[in-house]
Design a protein around this motif. Structure first.
Motif, PDB file in Angstrom:
ATOM      1  N   GLY A  72       0.818  -1.203   0.000  1.00 11.54           N
ATOM      2  CA  GLY A  72       0.000   0.000   0.000  1.00 11.54           C
ATOM      3  C   GLY A  72       0.849   1.247   0.000  1.00 11.54           C
ATOM      4  O   GLY A  72       2.076   1.195   0.122  1.00 11.54           O
ATOM      5  N   SER A  73       0.170   2.403  -0.158  1.00  4.08           N
ATOM      6  CA  SER A  73       0.844   3.696  -0.157  1.00  4.08           C
ATOM      7  C   SER A  73      -0.106   4.728   0.429  1.00  4.08           C
ATOM      8  O   SER A  73      -1.291   4.763   0.081  1.00  4.08           O
ATOM      9  N   ILE A  74       0.392   5.566   1.335  1.00  3.30           N
ATOM     10  CA  ILE A  74      -0.432   6.541   2.043  1.00  3.30           C
ATOM     11  C   ILE A  74      -0.040   7.950   1.597  1.00  3.30           C
ATOM     12  O   ILE A  74       1.116   8.358   1.780  1.00  3.30           O
ATOM     13  N   PRO A  75      -0.945   8.730   1.014  1.00  7.18           N
ATOM     14  CA  PRO A  75      -0.619  10.097   0.602  1.00  7.18           C
ATOM     15  C   PRO A  75      -0.289  10.993   1.799  1.00  7.18           C
ATOM     16  O   PRO A  75      -0.990  10.955   2.818  1.00  7.18           O
ATOM     17  N   VAL A  76       0.778  11.781   1.667  1.00  6.64           N
ATOM     18  CA  VAL A  76       1.151  12.763   2.689  1.00  6.64           C
ATOM     19  C   VAL A  76       1.532  14.067   1.975  1.00  6.64           C
ATOM     20  O   VAL A  76       1.037  14.345   0.895  1.00  6.64           O
ATOM     21  N   GLY A  77       2.421  14.871   2.581  1.00  6.62           N
ATOM     22  CA  GLY A  77       2.814  16.140   2.003  1.00  6.62           C
ATOM     23  C   GLY A  77       3.993  16.018   1.046  1.00  6.62           C
ATOM     24  O   GLY A  77       4.441  14.925   0.708  1.00  6.62           O
ATOM     25  N   LYS A  78       4.507  17.175   0.647  1.00  3.43           N
ATOM     26  CA  LYS A  78       5.574  17.241  -0.338  1.00  3.43           C
ATOM     27  C   LYS A  78       6.917  16.838   0.262  1.00  3.43           C
ATOM     28  O   LYS A  78       7.295  17.276   1.329  1.00  3.43           O
ATOM     29  N   SER A  79       7.625  15.966  -0.457  1.00  6.03           N
ATOM     30  CA  SER A  79       8.973  15.520  -0.104  1.00  6.03           C
ATOM     31  C   SER A  79       9.055  14.951   1.312  1.00  6.03           C
ATOM     32  O   SER A  79       9.808  15.436   2.161  1.00  6.03           O
ATOM     33  N   PRO A  80       8.288  13.888   1.616  1.00  4.38           N
ATOM     34  CA  PRO A  80       8.342  13.295   2.951  1.00  4.38           C
ATOM     35  C   PRO A  80       9.724  12.728   3.249  1.00  4.38           C
ATOM     36  O   PRO A  80      10.357  12.130   2.385  1.00  4.38           O
ATOM     37  N   HIS A  81      10.186  12.934   4.471  1.00  2.00           N
ATOM     38  CA  HIS A  81      11.560  12.543   4.822  1.00  2.00           C
ATOM     39  C   HIS A  81      11.556  11.689   6.095  1.00  2.00           C
ATOM     40  O   HIS A  81      11.350  10.498   6.032  1.00  2.00           O
ATOM     41  N   GLY A  82      11.770  12.296   7.257  1.00  2.00           N
ATOM     42  CA  GLY A  82      11.822  11.517   8.490  1.00  2.00           C
ATOM     43  C   GLY A  82      10.483  10.899   8.846  1.00  2.00           C
ATOM     44  O   GLY A  82       9.420  11.420   8.513  1.00  2.00           O
ATOM     45  N   ILE A  83      10.544   9.759   9.578  1.00  2.00           N
ATOM     46  CA  ILE A  83       9.321   9.037   9.956  1.00  2.00           C
ATOM     47  C   ILE A  83       9.544   8.370  11.308  1.00  2.00           C
ATOM     48  O   ILE A  83      10.659   7.936  11.629  1.00  2.00           O
ATOM     49  N   PHE A  84       8.459   8.272  12.126  1.00  2.00           N
ATOM     50  CA  PHE A  84       8.583   7.735  13.489  1.00  2.00           C
ATOM     51  C   PHE A  84       7.241   7.201  13.955  1.00  2.00           C
ATOM     52  O   PHE A  84       6.193   7.759  13.631  1.00  2.00           O
ATOM     53  N   ILE A  85       7.309   6.137  14.739  1.00  3.77           N
ATOM     54  CA  ILE A  85       6.149   5.689  15.525  1.00  3.77           C
ATOM     55  C   ILE A  85       6.666   5.189  16.858  1.00  3.77           C
ATOM     56  O   ILE A  85       7.722   4.539  16.943  1.00  3.77           O
ATOM     57  N   ALA A  86       5.938   5.521  17.924  1.00  6.54           N
ATOM     58  CA  ALA A  86       6.386   5.141  19.261  1.00  6.54           C
ATOM     59  C   ALA A  86       6.392   3.635  19.451  1.00  6.54           C
ATOM     60  O   ALA A  86       7.265   3.067  20.115  1.00  6.54           O
ATOM     61  N   ASP A  87       5.383   2.977  18.895  1.00  2.00           N
ATOM     62  CA  ASP A  87       5.261   1.517  19.022  1.00  2.00           C
ATOM     63  C   ASP A  87       6.052   0.865  17.893  1.00  2.00           C
ATOM     64  O   ASP A  87       5.489   0.375  16.916  1.00  2.00           O
TER      65      ASP A  87
END
Length: 325
Positions: free
Chosen positions: A305-320
């Motif tokens: 799958g693919s989730i639309p976000v903003g322009k030029s997504p870079h860093g990513i994090f989830i606590a879990d």
């Protein structure tokens, strides 16, 4: 308060907890100065809000209470709640925090100021959410410091220098340069193997990860992964690490014991930064050229799958998430 009111309040709280995801996937949209919050179960963006200009990288504080977002062009940090993504506070006058990191002992906060050609070292002061960073030294380095990693004993911080095609080692005790080593073209991401023996460097201008024996100060191997080898995220099992290949449009899994590639996964649109779910089954990958986050099923080695976000997504994090090892 009556028993009926208490029961009603409990039911409302339970309903809210059911509707609101407990832990958000946080994505930095570096091209539009915003943060996207994603419900990982529904696989959709639920909120987007503004932060400083060019948010590129982020990290959780050692105490787990905050998520720090570095805004490179507005020269500041935003501290977010790591569970909800809500803004806690803003720290100004942190010059060009392109990449950022805490030393393992928690005494030092270090930034790679890419456009200013320097590595900045700060002493961590205070406790809890109100802690501050005291400037200690700005270390001039040629050129374009990009990513950071530390030795296990916190004596050294290593930085890739994209435009001079080097890795530099800096002593944290006196902020002096210990050594510099030439590597492949445009070194970007850098990682330390769990045994604290080898540095892994994504050589973005080529198609491999360079392996460095940092104590001997020499390259010992090149692991061919794909064109544009870029950034790292451990699987969490203490042995394997993912690397994105931005030009090849793949993600490779490496064995950090044998120093060999295990397999590749096809991920289009410039795969960049990654996050791994706590159960080790899902890999999220920011697609730098696609305004989206790829969802990868790790057991089947397929993008699902693919989730639309903003322009030029870079860093990513989830606590879990899976452990960073």
């Amino acid at each position: 308060m009556s028993i009926a009111q208490r029961l009603l309040g409990g039911l409302l709280l339970a309903a809210f907890a059911t509707l609101a995801p407990a832990k958000m996937l946080v994505v930095l949209n570096s091209g539009e100065a915003s943060v996207s919050l994603i419900d990982p179960q529904a696989r959709k963006e639920v909120r987007r809000f503004e932060v400083g200009k060019e948010p590129h990288h982020l990290m959780r504080t050692p105490d787990g209470r905050s998520l720090i977002v570095g805004n490179a062009v507005s020269n500041d940090l935003h501290f977010l709640d790591p569970l909800s993504g809500e803004i806690q506070r803003r720290m100004r006058n942190i010059a060009d925090p392109y990449q950022l990191g805490y030393s393992p002992d928690g005494k030092w906060f270090v930034t790679a100021a890419l456009r200013l050609d320097r590595v900045d070292v700060y002493a961590v002061q205070g406790e809890g959410p109100g802690k501050t960073f005291r400037p200690v030294r700005q270390i001039k380095v040629p050129d374009a410091p990009s990513h950071l990693i530390f030795s296990a004993d916190s004596s050294l911080v290593f930085a890739t220098l994209q435009d001079s095609h080097e890795v530099v080692a800096i002593r944290l005790a006196d902020q002096s340069i210990a050594w510099k080593l030439k590597v492949g073209d445009l070194p970007a991401g850098i990682w330390m193997t769990p045994d604290d023996r080898h540095l892994l460097v994504g050589v973005m201008g080529r198609d491999y990860v360079e392996v460095i024996d940092w104590r001997a100060q020499k390259s010992v191997k090149r692991i061919v992964t794909g064109k544009g080898a870029h950034n790292f995220r451990p699987l969490g099992d203490g042995r394997h690490v993912f690397v994105t290949n931005r030009v090849e449009n793949t993600v490779s899994l490496l064995d950090m014991q044998t120093l060999e590639k295990v397999y590749d996964i096809r991920v289009p649109n410039g795969p960049d930064c990654m996050e791994v779910s706590a159960d080790g089954r899902t890999l999220w990958v920011t697609q730098r050229w696609g305004k989206s986050v790829a969802v990868v099923d790790i057991p089947s080695r397929k993008m699902v799958g693919s989730i639309p976000v903003g322009k030029s997504p870079h860093g990513i994090f989830i606590a879990d998430s899976a452990p960073w090892k």
